[in-house]
Design an enzyme around this catalytic site. Structure first.
Site, PDB file in Angstrom:
ATOM      1  N   LYS A 191      -7.121  -1.946  -5.485  1.00 31.09           N
ATOM      2  CA  LYS A 191      -6.955  -3.418  -5.268  1.00 31.09           C
ATOM      3  C   LYS A 191      -8.154  -4.288  -5.705  1.00 31.09           C
ATOM      4  O   LYS A 191      -9.118  -4.149  -4.852  1.00 31.09           O
ATOM      5  CB  LYS A 191      -6.619  -3.885  -3.850  1.00 31.09           C
ATOM      6  CG  LYS A 191      -6.098  -5.192  -3.864  1.00 31.09           C
ATOM      7  CD  LYS A 191      -6.204  -5.663  -2.446  1.00 31.09           C
ATOM      8  CE  LYS A 191      -7.352  -6.542  -1.940  1.00 31.09           C
ATOM      9  NZ  LYS A 191      -7.806  -7.847  -2.450  1.00 31.09           N
ATOM     10  N   VAL A 247     -15.508  -5.679   7.041  1.00 31.94           N
ATOM     11  CA  VAL A 247     -14.438  -5.269   6.814  1.00 31.94           C
ATOM     12  C   VAL A 247     -14.583  -3.464   6.817  1.00 31.94           C
ATOM     13  O   VAL A 247     -13.544  -2.684   7.144  1.00 31.94           O
ATOM     14  CB  VAL A 247     -13.748  -5.652   5.460  1.00 31.94           C
ATOM     15  CG1 VAL A 247     -12.514  -4.894   4.882  1.00 31.94           C
ATOM     16  CG2 VAL A 247     -13.243  -7.024   5.680  1.00 31.94           C
ATOM     17  N   GLU A 265     -19.151   1.387   0.830  1.00 29.00           N
ATOM     18  CA  GLU A 265     -20.332   0.721   0.198  1.00 29.00           C
ATOM     19  C   GLU A 265     -20.418  -0.442   0.631  1.00 29.00           C
ATOM     20  O   GLU A 265     -19.658  -1.354   0.326  1.00 29.00           O
ATOM     21  CB  GLU A 265     -20.154   0.616  -1.361  1.00 29.00           C
ATOM     22  CG  GLU A 265     -20.065   2.056  -2.063  1.00 29.00           C
ATOM     23  CD  GLU A 265     -21.456   2.966  -2.048  1.00 29.00           C
ATOM     24  OE1 GLU A 265     -22.646   2.079  -1.597  1.00 29.00           O
ATOM     25  OE2 GLU A 265     -21.573   4.099  -2.608  1.00 29.00           O
ATOM     26  N   CYS A 299     -24.931  -7.022  -3.653  1.00 30.15           N
ATOM     27  CA  CYS A 299     -25.258  -6.278  -2.277  1.00 30.15           C
ATOM     28  C   CYS A 299     -26.599  -5.842  -2.105  1.00 30.15           C
ATOM     29  O   CYS A 299     -27.157  -5.700  -0.904  1.00 30.15           O
ATOM     30  CB  CYS A 299     -24.289  -5.105  -2.095  1.00 30.15           C
ATOM     31  SG  CYS A 299     -24.334  -3.986  -3.568  1.00 30.15           S
ATOM     32  N   GLU A 396     -26.759 -11.159   5.991  1.00 35.50           N
ATOM     33  CA  GLU A 396     -26.811 -11.484   4.497  1.00 35.50           C
ATOM     34  C   GLU A 396     -26.256 -12.630   4.080  1.00 35.50           C
ATOM     35  O   GLU A 396     -25.155 -13.030   4.346  1.00 35.50           O
ATOM     36  CB  GLU A 396     -25.770 -10.219   3.999  1.00 35.50           C
ATOM     37  CG  GLU A 396     -25.639 -10.022   2.683  1.00 35.50           C
ATOM     38  CD  GLU A 396     -24.713  -9.015   2.296  1.00 35.50           C
ATOM     39  OE1 GLU A 396     -23.580  -8.872   2.987  1.00 35.50           O
ATOM     40  OE2 GLU A 396     -24.994  -8.165   1.247  1.00 35.50           O
TER      41      GLU A 396
HETATM   42  P1  NDP Z   1     -14.851  -8.311   1.837  1.00 36.67           P
HETATM   43  O1  NDP Z   1     -15.009  -7.163   2.520  1.00 36.67           O
HETATM   44  O2  NDP Z   1     -14.095  -9.485   2.779  1.00 36.67           O
HETATM   45  O3  NDP Z   1     -13.685  -7.887   0.750  1.00 36.67           O
HETATM   46  C1  NDP Z   1     -13.812  -6.771  -0.080  1.00 36.67           C
HETATM   47  C2  NDP Z   1     -12.287  -6.229  -0.508  1.00 36.67           C
HETATM   48  O4  NDP Z   1     -11.798  -5.957   0.882  1.00 36.67           O
HETATM   49  C3  NDP Z   1     -11.447  -7.392  -1.065  1.00 36.67           C
HETATM   50  O5  NDP Z   1     -10.777  -6.743  -2.283  1.00 36.67           O
HETATM   51  C4  NDP Z   1     -10.883  -8.078  -0.056  1.00 36.67           C
HETATM   52  O6  NDP Z   1      -9.646  -8.605  -0.353  1.00 36.67           O
HETATM   53  C5  NDP Z   1     -10.338  -6.663   0.821  1.00 36.67           C
HETATM   54  N1  NDP Z   1     -10.220  -6.879   2.122  1.00 36.67           N
HETATM   55  C6  NDP Z   1     -10.478  -7.923   2.914  1.00 36.67           C
HETATM   56  N2  NDP Z   1      -9.988  -7.555   4.290  1.00 36.67           N
HETATM   57  C7  NDP Z   1      -9.484  -6.356   4.200  1.00 36.67           C
HETATM   58  C8  NDP Z   1      -8.975  -5.690   5.238  1.00 36.67           C
HETATM   59  N3  NDP Z   1      -8.753  -5.823   6.413  1.00 36.67           N
HETATM   60  N4  NDP Z   1      -8.535  -4.311   4.918  1.00 36.67           N
HETATM   61  C9  NDP Z   1      -8.701  -3.830   3.639  1.00 36.67           C
HETATM   62  N5  NDP Z   1      -9.263  -4.591   2.541  1.00 36.67           N
HETATM   63  C10 NDP Z   1      -9.484  -5.849   3.043  1.00 36.67           C
HETATM   64  O7  NDP Z   1     -16.050  -8.817   0.924  1.00 36.67           O
HETATM   65  P2  NDP Z   1     -16.366  -9.789  -0.107  1.00 36.67           P
HETATM   66  O8  NDP Z   1     -15.174  -9.444  -1.276  1.00 36.67           O
HETATM   67  O9  NDP Z   1     -16.159 -11.154   0.351  1.00 36.67           O
HETATM   68  O10 NDP Z   1     -17.614  -9.290  -0.692  1.00 36.67           O
HETATM   69  C11 NDP Z   1     -18.815  -9.602  -0.444  1.00 36.67           C
HETATM   70  C12 NDP Z   1     -19.335  -8.584   0.655  1.00 36.67           C
HETATM   71  O11 NDP Z   1     -19.256  -7.456   0.056  1.00 36.67           O
HETATM   72  C13 NDP Z   1     -20.862  -8.766   0.915  1.00 36.67           C
HETATM   73  O12 NDP Z   1     -21.131  -8.603   2.125  1.00 36.67           O
HETATM   74  C14 NDP Z   1     -21.392  -7.643   0.071  1.00 36.67           C
HETATM   75  O13 NDP Z   1     -22.585  -7.371   0.393  1.00 36.67           O
HETATM   76  C15 NDP Z   1     -20.534  -6.543   0.025  1.00 36.67           C
HETATM   77  N6  NDP Z   1     -20.692  -5.603  -1.182  1.00 36.67           N
HETATM   78  C16 NDP Z   1     -21.226  -4.604  -1.039  1.00 36.67           C
HETATM   79  C17 NDP Z   1     -21.414  -3.693  -2.136  1.00 36.67           C
HETATM   80  C18 NDP Z   1     -22.104  -2.361  -1.944  1.00 36.67           C
HETATM   81  O14 NDP Z   1     -22.011  -1.699  -3.171  1.00 36.67           O
HETATM   82  N7  NDP Z   1     -22.494  -2.167  -0.996  1.00 36.67           N
HETATM   83  C19 NDP Z   1     -20.884  -4.267  -3.530  1.00 36.67           C
HETATM   84  C20 NDP Z   1     -20.517  -5.482  -3.383  1.00 36.67           C
HETATM   85  C21 NDP Z   1     -20.103  -6.382  -2.420  1.00 36.67           C
HETATM   86  P3  NDP Z   1      -9.615 -10.134  -0.668  1.00 36.67           P
HETATM   87  O15 NDP Z   1     -10.636 -10.344  -1.995  1.00 36.67           O
HETATM   88  O16 NDP Z   1      -8.289 -10.607  -1.048  1.00 36.67           O
HETATM   89  O17 NDP Z   1     -10.240 -10.787   0.612  1.00 36.67           O
END
Ligand code: NDP
Length: 790
Positions: A191, A247, A265, A299, A396
């Site tokens: 997804k 999340v 991650e 991130c 962050e």
């Molecule tokens: P989220 O955690 O909100 O979303 C990540 C993904 O999970 C999206 O596809 C989201 O869908 C989905 N999601 C949201 N809620 C749930 C749930 N309860 N159960 C399962 N899936 C869910 O993060 P963001 O997309 O807002 O990204 C930003 C964050 O991600 C930052 O905090 C950043 O640090 C972190 N990040 C970490 C990385 C790493 O490699 N460590 C790399 C990139 C980002 P939807 O988009 O529809 O909400």
């Protein structure tokens, strides 16, 4: 000023626009509306939502909102495809991955333009960084597909992997997830994030073109609840998630007790440390990359500048000057440094955090230039005058906002760098390579860049410590998280352990006239239980064979404190740790008869074989201590990346109820060999073999605090350990309910857990447990990037 110098000073950039047309044509060819890609075909669009261009707010396409039924269909397709996909030879799978790499390269400009339109990132970055790295990932993993069996003997793919990715590197995160999963022989349901689904959908077409068998890759678009449906689906074998820590924790809790594999991650607040002897101009260019690459929505962004006090004023002045020359604007303009943030909600979030910083007394600097109106644009921002507890220092921000603090000594730099719940990445600038290489291992982060930043490569693992998650992506360690030992699927439930009488009916029953109740072993000393109570230990006929202290949460607290004070064990040389383990083995062997008699007393079984097996196990891991180590990668940059195998930290172990001695030693030995101080809860049914070990530990040069032993009710103590934020990882041998509890309770600090889930792991099996099974779980890989060349 002469004329040429004047021209240079006043030279303005002309527009250098990249055409959006090919991407718009592609969207038009799909009538601007998409279903899901399931079982090699497009579903009819269901309820849809708009994917917008954050640079101008215009809708690019309508994307379907995945329901639980869509997810179920995708999982069924992936399950059906798994059998034949995993049965293909490595060479066959390699050819598919190679075909995907070639097609991504062929359509790289289309991908780059579509990515910049959908996400707002500058075309310069999507064209030169994101998409080439995507191709590189598929090339690299084509090789892993072919060499899997040679390099990972006895390992098999999980099965169906559910993969959930964020919006900051939409296609790159997809590649980091799909390439290793497919190389290992898994099938996937992925997804993308709701803001950025389009390149994942274009990728689905690439899979079709590459002739990938149907059902191997399934893309279901949607919101967080679509992600939740993937996490909750009972027929998914592994979840791989990239996104926020919040999340990530929810997913850890939701998968607890399901037996699903999990890699996370998550977020970061990575330090960017500049020492006074750094090449300041290079460090400033690095900083531009660290915090303004992708609008800071990275991130591992170097979002916390730590600068040595002696150069602070000079550095900040130069930095402000450089910030004033950054160009914010249309992402499709090739001469733009900073594009649009992903969505209005993200702009608001960043603004709110900056306001909060100002309200807490921070100074906020933004360069004095105009930025486009109407889109999700923000100026590069520098925040100074902060202390370590300020919100902008701990949270962050995930935007173009840098927070700066100063330090005086290298020790202070390390303390500030580690003063965070995250542990994803760190950057060190110093012309003194000795200093840089001294600091790198002291920073709790999965990636450290020296005199460079934000370097990535498919051959080099990436991932976090602490609340930045666990598991790695890229490199051999990244492949490892998509496989498990073939024998795990044949494990049967362990026989239920006999009930343990908690306390004598009459507390004054039992015991001798001179009390011989075994105490706890904490910080190298024997300690009475805080509770002031003891527990009886019975032999097989129900006879009382001894008593041990009844540990409680205070004993655990003391043991964890002692273990944390002994974290230096991880810095001892591997040769030193090896010697201590050999010495332990030798001293245990010396007292073979006594330990065998103790085992017989508690279990009724002849104990010699178990003592011999425990000695052999200590030998085995004494042998591993200086051999299970890292690698040096040679990525396609002028740099080496040293993959260092490091201990995780304080490791809590709850030993199995059976095999009173070997059950503990088989777990203790790999943990110690890799440098982790341990808090051990021995079998609560037969703890005396471990309480007898105190004297052996004392005579074997084990430093105080490296092994701490708390006796008592395993289930009660396990909960305290799982909830304790001072514990970095936990191994739990016990029933399914206890295992679920441990996994759920571990979410507080996202400690890494291994649980036996009530299955019969036979620790006497040398084939399975004398090798890397527990070593892998006792370590994490830190990649230290060091550039070379004059
Ligand atoms: P989220 O955690 O909100 O979303 C990540 C993904 O999970 C999206 O596809 C989201 O869908 C989905 N999601 C949201 N809620 C749930 C749930 N309860 N159960 C399962 N899936 C869910 O993060 P963001 O997309 O807002 O990204 C930003 C964050 O991600 C930052 O905090 C950043 O640090 C972190 N990040 C970490 C990385 C790493 O490699 N460590 C790399 C990139 C980002 P939807 O988009 O529809 O909400």
């Amino acid at each position: 000023m002469n004329k040429i110098a004047q021209i240079f000073e006043t030279l303005e950039y002309g527009p250098a626009p990249e055409s959006a047309q090919p991407a718009l044509d592609w969207l038009k060819a799909h009538d601007g509306i998409f279903g899901h890609f399931i079982n090699g075909a497009w579903t009819k669009p269901g309820k849809t939502f708009s994917s917008d261009n954050p640079a101008n707010g215009q809708s690019l396409a309508q994307v379907s909102e995945g329901t639980a039924e869509d997810v179920d269909k995708a999982v069924k397709a992936a399950r059906a495809a798994f059998k034949s996909w995993s049965a293909l030879s490595g060479y066959e799978r390699a050819k598919y991955l190679y075909a995907i790499a070639r097609l991504v390269q062929k359509h790289s400009r289309l991908f780059a333009v579509l990515e910049s339109l959908d996400n707002g990132k500058p075309i310069r970055e999507s064209r030169d960084i994101d998409i080439p790295l995507v191709a590189r990932h598929f090339y690299h993993h084509a090789g892993w597909a072919q060499h899997r069996d040679r390099e990972f003997p006895g390992q098999v793919p999980y099965g169906v992997c559910g993969q959930i990715i964020p919006w900051n590197f939409p296609l790159l995160m997809l590649a980091w997830k799909i390439a290793p999963a497919l190389a290992a022989g898994n099938t996937v349901v992925l997804k993308p994030a709701e803001f950025t689904s389009l390149t994942a959908l274009l990728f689905a077409e690439i899979c079709e073109k590459a002739g990938l068998p149907k059902g191997v890759v399934n893309i279901v678009t949607g919101f967080g609840d679509t992600g939740q449906a993937i996490v909750a689906h009972p027929d998914i074998d592994k979840i791989a998630f990239t996104g926020s820590t919040e999340v990530g924790k929810a997913i850890r809790a939701a998968t607890a007790g399901t037996g699903k594999g999990l890699s996370l991650e998550l977020g970061g607040k990575s330090p960017y440390i500049v020492f006074e002897d750094a090449d300041i101009d290079s460090a400033i260019e690095g900083l531009v990359d660290a915090i303004w690459f992708n609008q800071g929505q990275v991130c591992c962004a170097g979002s916390r500048l730590l600068i040595q006090e002696s150069i602070e004023d000079r550095f900040i002045a130069k930095l402000k000057k450089r910030m004033a020359s950054l160009r914010v604007g249309d992402p499709l303009d090739k001469a733009i440094d900073i594009g649009a943030l992903v969505a209005p909600v993200q702009v608001e979030r960043v603004r709110d955090l900056v306001k909060k910083g100002a309200a807490e007394g921070a100074q906020v600097y933004e360069p004095d230039f105009d930025i486009p109106g109407g889109g999700c644009f923000l100026k590069p921002t520098l925040i100074t005058n902060v202390s370590p507890s300020h919100t902008v220092v701990t949270e962050e921000i995930f935007g173009p906002v840098l927070v700066a603090m100063s330090f005086r000594t290298p020790e202070e730099a390390v303390a500030l760098a580690n003063n965070t719940r995250y542990g994803l990445a760190a950057t060190i600038w110093s012309e003194n390579i000795n200093l840089a290489l001294d600091i790198a291992p002291k920073i709790k982060a999965g990636v450290v860049w020296i005199n460079g930043t934000n370097n990535f490569d498919a051959a080099v693992g990436f991932g976090g410590y602490k609340e930045s998650g666990f598991g790695r992506e890229g490199g051999k360690e990244g492949m490892g998280v998509y496989m498990k030992p073939a024998w795990e699927k044949d494990l049967k439930p362990a026989a239920a352990a006999k009930a343990v009488p908690a306390k004598p009916v009459n507390p004054l029953d039992g015991g001798d006239s001179i009390d011989q109740t075994a105490k706890m072993y904490i910080g190298g000393k024997q300690a009475r239980p805080d509770s002031g109570y003891s527990r009886p230990v019975h032999g097989p006929g129900g006879n009382l064979v001894g008593e041990v202290g009844d540990g409680n949460r205070k004993d655990i607290r003391n043991a964890v404190e002692a273990a944390r004070a002994a974290l230096g064990w991880g810095n001892a040389s591997a040769h030193n740790r090896s010697q201590v383990l050999y010495f332990l083995a030798e001293n245990l062997q010396y007292r073979r008869a006594e330990f065998a008699a103790r085992i017989r007393e508690q279990t009724g079984e002849k104990g010699e074989a178990e003592v011999d097996a425990a000695v052999e196990r200590l030998f085995a891991f004494a042998g591993w201590a200086d051999k299970y180590d890292g690698a040096v990668h040679n990525p396609p940059l002028r740099a080496i990346a040293a993959a260092m195998v490091e201990p995780i930290g304080v490791l809590a172990i709850v030993a199995p109820p059976t095999r009173p001695l070997l059950g503990s030693v088989a777990l203790l030995a790999p943990a110690l060999a890799m440098g982790n101080p341990v808090v051990l809860v021995p079998s609560d049914k037969a703890p005396l073999s471990v309480t007898d070990l105190y004297q052996v530990l004392e005579t074997s040069d084990v430093p105080s605090g490296v092994v701490n032993i708390v006796t008592g009710d395993s289930a009660v103590l396990a909960r305290t350990l799982a909830e304790h934020d001072g514990v970095d990882a936990m191994w739990y041998f016990g029933d399914a309910a206890g295992s679920t509890m441990v996994e759920k309770a571990s979410t507080g600090n996202l400690k890494q857990t291994w649980t036996s889930r009530g299955l019969n792991y036979d620790l006497a099996d040398t084939g399975r447990f004398e090798g890397d099974y527990f070593l892998r779980r006792a370590t994490q890989v830190k990649n230290v990037w060091v550039p070379y060349g004059a």
